[in-house]
Design an enzyme around this catalytic site. Structure first.
Site, PDB file in Angstrom:
ATOM      1  N   HIS A 256      39.087  38.425  45.693  1.00 27.05           N
ATOM      2  CA  HIS A 256      39.016  39.870  45.496  1.00 27.05           C
ATOM      3  C   HIS A 256      40.282  40.402  46.160  1.00 27.05           C
ATOM      4  O   HIS A 256      40.415  40.299  47.379  1.00 27.05           O
ATOM      5  CB  HIS A 256      37.790  40.450  46.195  1.00 27.05           C
ATOM      6  CG  HIS A 256      36.500  40.198  45.478  1.00 27.05           C
ATOM      7  ND1 HIS A 256      35.960  38.960  45.338  1.00 27.05           N
ATOM      8  CD2 HIS A 256      35.639  41.069  44.875  1.00 27.05           C
ATOM      9  CE1 HIS A 256      34.815  39.059  44.660  1.00 27.05           C
ATOM     10  NE2 HIS A 256      34.598  40.322  44.367  1.00 27.05           N
TER      11      HIS A 256
ATOM     12  N   HIS B  63      34.405  36.546  36.547  1.00 22.95           N
ATOM     13  CA  HIS B  63      34.150  37.242  37.817  1.00 22.95           C
ATOM     14  C   HIS B  63      32.756  37.844  37.814  1.00 22.95           C
ATOM     15  O   HIS B  63      32.498  38.840  37.132  1.00 22.95           O
ATOM     16  CB  HIS B  63      35.195  38.336  38.057  1.00 22.95           C
ATOM     17  CG  HIS B  63      35.119  38.914  39.433  1.00 22.95           C
ATOM     18  ND1 HIS B  63      36.111  38.738  40.376  1.00 22.95           N
ATOM     19  CD2 HIS B  63      34.150  39.624  40.059  1.00 22.95           C
ATOM     20  CE1 HIS B  63      35.754  39.330  41.510  1.00 22.95           C
ATOM     21  NE2 HIS B  63      34.562  39.896  41.335  1.00 22.95           N
TER      22      HIS B  63
ATOM     23  N   ASP C  62      31.820  41.260  36.641  1.00 21.87           N
ATOM     24  CA  ASP C  62      31.591  41.574  38.056  1.00 21.87           C
ATOM     25  C   ASP C  62      30.119  41.784  38.396  1.00 21.87           C
ATOM     26  O   ASP C  62      29.571  41.071  39.230  1.00 21.87           O
ATOM     27  CB  ASP C  62      32.422  42.801  38.483  1.00 21.87           C
ATOM     28  CG  ASP C  62      32.726  42.823  39.984  1.00 21.87           C
ATOM     29  OD1 ASP C  62      32.201  41.984  40.718  1.00 21.87           O
ATOM     30  OD2 ASP C  62      33.487  43.707  40.415  1.00 21.87           O
TER      31      ASP C  62
ATOM     32  N   GLU D 196      41.383  45.511  45.892  1.00 17.84           N
ATOM     33  CA  GLU D 196      40.404  46.339  45.165  1.00 17.84           C
ATOM     34  C   GLU D 196      40.308  47.676  45.894  1.00 17.84           C
ATOM     35  O   GLU D 196      39.349  47.973  46.596  1.00 17.84           O
ATOM     36  CB  GLU D 196      39.024  45.655  45.108  1.00 17.84           C
ATOM     37  CG  GLU D 196      38.035  46.418  44.218  1.00 17.84           C
ATOM     38  CD  GLU D 196      36.631  45.824  44.233  1.00 17.84           C
ATOM     39  OE1 GLU D 196      36.384  44.901  45.015  1.00 17.84           O
ATOM     40  OE2 GLU D 196      35.779  46.312  43.456  1.00 17.84           O
TER      41      GLU D 196
ATOM     42  N   HIS E 161      28.792  38.195  40.301  1.00 19.53           N
ATOM     43  CA  HIS E 161      28.068  38.018  41.573  1.00 19.53           C
ATOM     44  C   HIS E 161      26.623  37.691  41.242  1.00 19.53           C
ATOM     45  O   HIS E 161      25.783  38.579  41.139  1.00 19.53           O
ATOM     46  CB  HIS E 161      28.164  39.279  42.430  1.00 19.53           C
ATOM     47  CG  HIS E 161      29.558  39.550  42.895  1.00 19.53           C
ATOM     48  ND1 HIS E 161      30.018  39.141  44.126  1.00 19.53           N
ATOM     49  CD2 HIS E 161      30.610  40.147  42.282  1.00 19.53           C
ATOM     50  CE1 HIS E 161      31.300  39.483  44.254  1.00 19.53           C
ATOM     51  NE2 HIS E 161      31.672  40.101  43.142  1.00 19.53           N
TER      52      HIS E 161
ATOM     53  N   GLN F 240      32.259  38.106  51.890  1.00 18.70           N
ATOM     54  CA  GLN F 240      32.143  39.525  51.516  1.00 18.70           C
ATOM     55  C   GLN F 240      32.518  40.481  52.658  1.00 18.70           C
ATOM     56  O   GLN F 240      33.138  41.511  52.431  1.00 18.70           O
ATOM     57  CB  GLN F 240      30.699  39.794  51.071  1.00 18.70           C
ATOM     58  CG  GLN F 240      30.314  41.251  50.923  1.00 18.70           C
ATOM     59  CD  GLN F 240      30.741  41.850  49.609  1.00 18.70           C
ATOM     60  OE1 GLN F 240      30.176  41.555  48.571  1.00 18.70           O
ATOM     61  NE2 GLN F 240      31.754  42.701  49.650  1.00 18.70           N
TER      62      GLN F 240
ATOM     63  N   TRP G 109      26.208  47.560  43.254  1.00 18.08           N
ATOM     64  CA  TRP G 109      27.454  48.221  42.876  1.00 18.08           C
ATOM     65  C   TRP G 109      27.425  48.819  41.476  1.00 18.08           C
ATOM     66  O   TRP G 109      28.252  49.636  41.128  1.00 18.08           O
ATOM     67  CB  TRP G 109      28.621  47.224  42.976  1.00 18.08           C
ATOM     68  CG  TRP G 109      28.806  46.720  44.365  1.00 18.08           C
ATOM     69  CD1 TRP G 109      29.524  47.317  45.364  1.00 18.08           C
ATOM     70  CD2 TRP G 109      28.240  45.531  44.932  1.00 18.08           C
ATOM     71  NE1 TRP G 109      29.435  46.578  46.513  1.00 18.08           N
ATOM     72  CE2 TRP G 109      28.657  45.475  46.284  1.00 18.08           C
ATOM     73  CE3 TRP G 109      27.428  44.508  44.455  1.00 18.08           C
ATOM     74  CZ2 TRP G 109      28.292  44.445  47.151  1.00 18.08           C
ATOM     75  CZ3 TRP G 109      27.059  43.484  45.310  1.00 18.08           C
ATOM     76  CH2 TRP G 109      27.480  43.452  46.638  1.00 18.08           C
TER      77      TRP G 109
HETATM   78 ZN   LIG Z   1      33.449  41.071  42.680  1.00 19.19          ZN
END
Ligand SMILES: [Zn+2]
Length: 425
Positions: free
Chosen positions: A209, A56, A308, A212, A58, A151, A314
């Protein structure tokens, strides 16, 4: 005569053996005695592991920290807003350059398979174009699997549905989603259904996802498990995050987990991000924000740690080190027994390889000759030290080497050097 021999390494299960490599394959695992090779890598006393796998990530956002500004609150929602700002100004060349730099980091850390989500909420699909290019450029050393990820919501964003389908037409590998971000629970459930149908029609895997959030009523994993079974996608579907499960009613979870087993759902908690982003609305007691890892493992669900984010809207840290990820997961999930710690190592290697459906992965005759030699004696020591990757081999080629980082001591009556390995100074 082999192309390459790795001599005397200790495998994760404790066996000691030589590994003979011909071309891109492991062709012998035994005591190879006086056999010769184009190159011999000495691994005596060191752990030899199959490569790390991140299920996982990005990669379109990585290494963008500070662009165009940092996430002041540190929350998931400000991160999503900030990513929206960055998307307006980034170019395809930027994305390719950042992704390739990240792949260099990954290669040096023995991280040789990565599943990356790629945002499809952009009419230009610039990130998709960029990462398809990167997937091709790194294919001889990293297996990069791409997930079409709406997203801003498959239904919530006006063009996400069309763009997600277009991304799949362009060659993105896996169908993604974000049901908890749709406008209503009903829209979220409907998005799971439609996205799973798209995957079934196209013969693709699914990775959403999913839930979450800290909201225990976010139960899209139930729909995901249901649709997986209805559409015969067993074993090919992953639920990423699943954080709401930490606050769900125990009785409900006692029904949910068997449904996940039946559907052979793969679970991907992301402990660095979950511990940072969840529980933000809590005062005290403050929730840890991680899903029920030990409980899923105990049911036989395949669970693997994901990273992630690295240096993006993030998350402001990260190093492409899956041992960091497992180390954090081990702490937050309280997986501290020797068996649990070994499981944490498996969760960033073999378990994740299973989620990605990697062919010919592992250390056995016939497998692809990709492996990592670590400055540690066993998996638990590798976790404790987040050990250096002394040598990384991808498809039979040495692609990265790191010298041992022993410290020189200048203390009267004490040893000259220190390595911090248990029993080895
Ligand atoms: Zn993610």
């Amino acid at each position: 005569m082999f192309d390459l021999i790795v001599r005397g390494g200790t495998l994760p299960d404790g066996r000691v053996c030589d590994i003979g490599i011909q071309g891109d394959r492991i062709v012998a695992m035994d005591d190879l005695g006086a056999a010769t090779a184009g190159r011999v890598v000495e691994a005596a006393g060191d752990l030899v592991s199959p490569p790390f796998v991140d299920p996982h990530f990005h990669m379109d956002a990585t290494l963008s920290y500070g662009l165009p500004r940092i996430n002041a609150s540190g929350t998931l929602l400000e991160g999503i807003g900030l990513w929206g700002e960055l998307k307006q100004v980034m170019t395809q060349d930027d994305v390719v350059a950042r992704a390739l730099q990240y792949c260099d980091w990954a290669a040096s850390m023995g991280l040789l398979a990565i599943r990356s989500h790629v945002d499809t909420c952009d009419d230009r699909l610039l990130g998709v174009e960029a990462l398809l290019d990167v997937r091709e450029r790194v294919k001889h050393y990293i297996d990069l699997q791409l997930v079409a990820f709406p997203q801003d919501g498959f239904y919530r964003d006006p063009t996400a549905r069309a763009n997600t389908i277009r991304a799949l037409d362009m060659g993105v590998d896996v169908v993604g989603g974000i049901p908890h971000f749709e406008r209503t629970m009903a829209d979220g459930a409907a998005s799971v259904t439609e996205l799973c149908e798209i995957a079934a029609e196209r013969g693709l895997m699914v990775d959403m996802h999913c839930d979450e959030t800290d909201d225990p009523m976010s139960r899209h994993i139930e729909t995901l498990a249901y649709e997986t079974r209805r559409l015969n996608l067993q074993g090919r579907v992953a639920g990423s995050h699943l954080t709401s499960m930490h606050s769900m009613d125990n009785y409900y979870v006692s029904k949910l987990l068997p449904l996940m087993v039946e559907a052979e759902i793969n679970a991907i908690p992301n402990p660095l991000i979950n511990i940072v982003l969840q529980g933000r609305h809590d005062s005290f007691p403050k929730r840890r924000g991680l899903t029920r890892v030990r409980e899923m493992l105990a049911m036989g669900i395949n669970v693997g740690w994901g990273q992630d984010c690295v240096l993006d809207p993030w998350y402001s840290l990260g190093t492409a080190d899956m041992l960091d990820v497992a180390f954090m997961g081990l702490h937050v999930a309280q997986m501290t027994s020797p068996q649990d710690m070994r499981t944490c190592f498996d969760m960033v290697t073999v378990n994740n390889a299973r989620t990605l459906g990697l062919a010919d992965y592992g250390l056995h005759v016939g497998a692809r000759a990709s492996l990592v030699i670590l400055d540690a004696g066993d998996p638990i020591e590798a976790l404790r030290l987040r050990a250096n990757r002394l040598c990384v081999i991808a498809n039979g080629k040495v692609i990265s080497e790191t010298p041992r980082a022993d410290a020189t001591l200048n203390l009267p009556g004490r040893p000259d050097t220190v390595r911090r390995r248990h029993g080895a100074g």
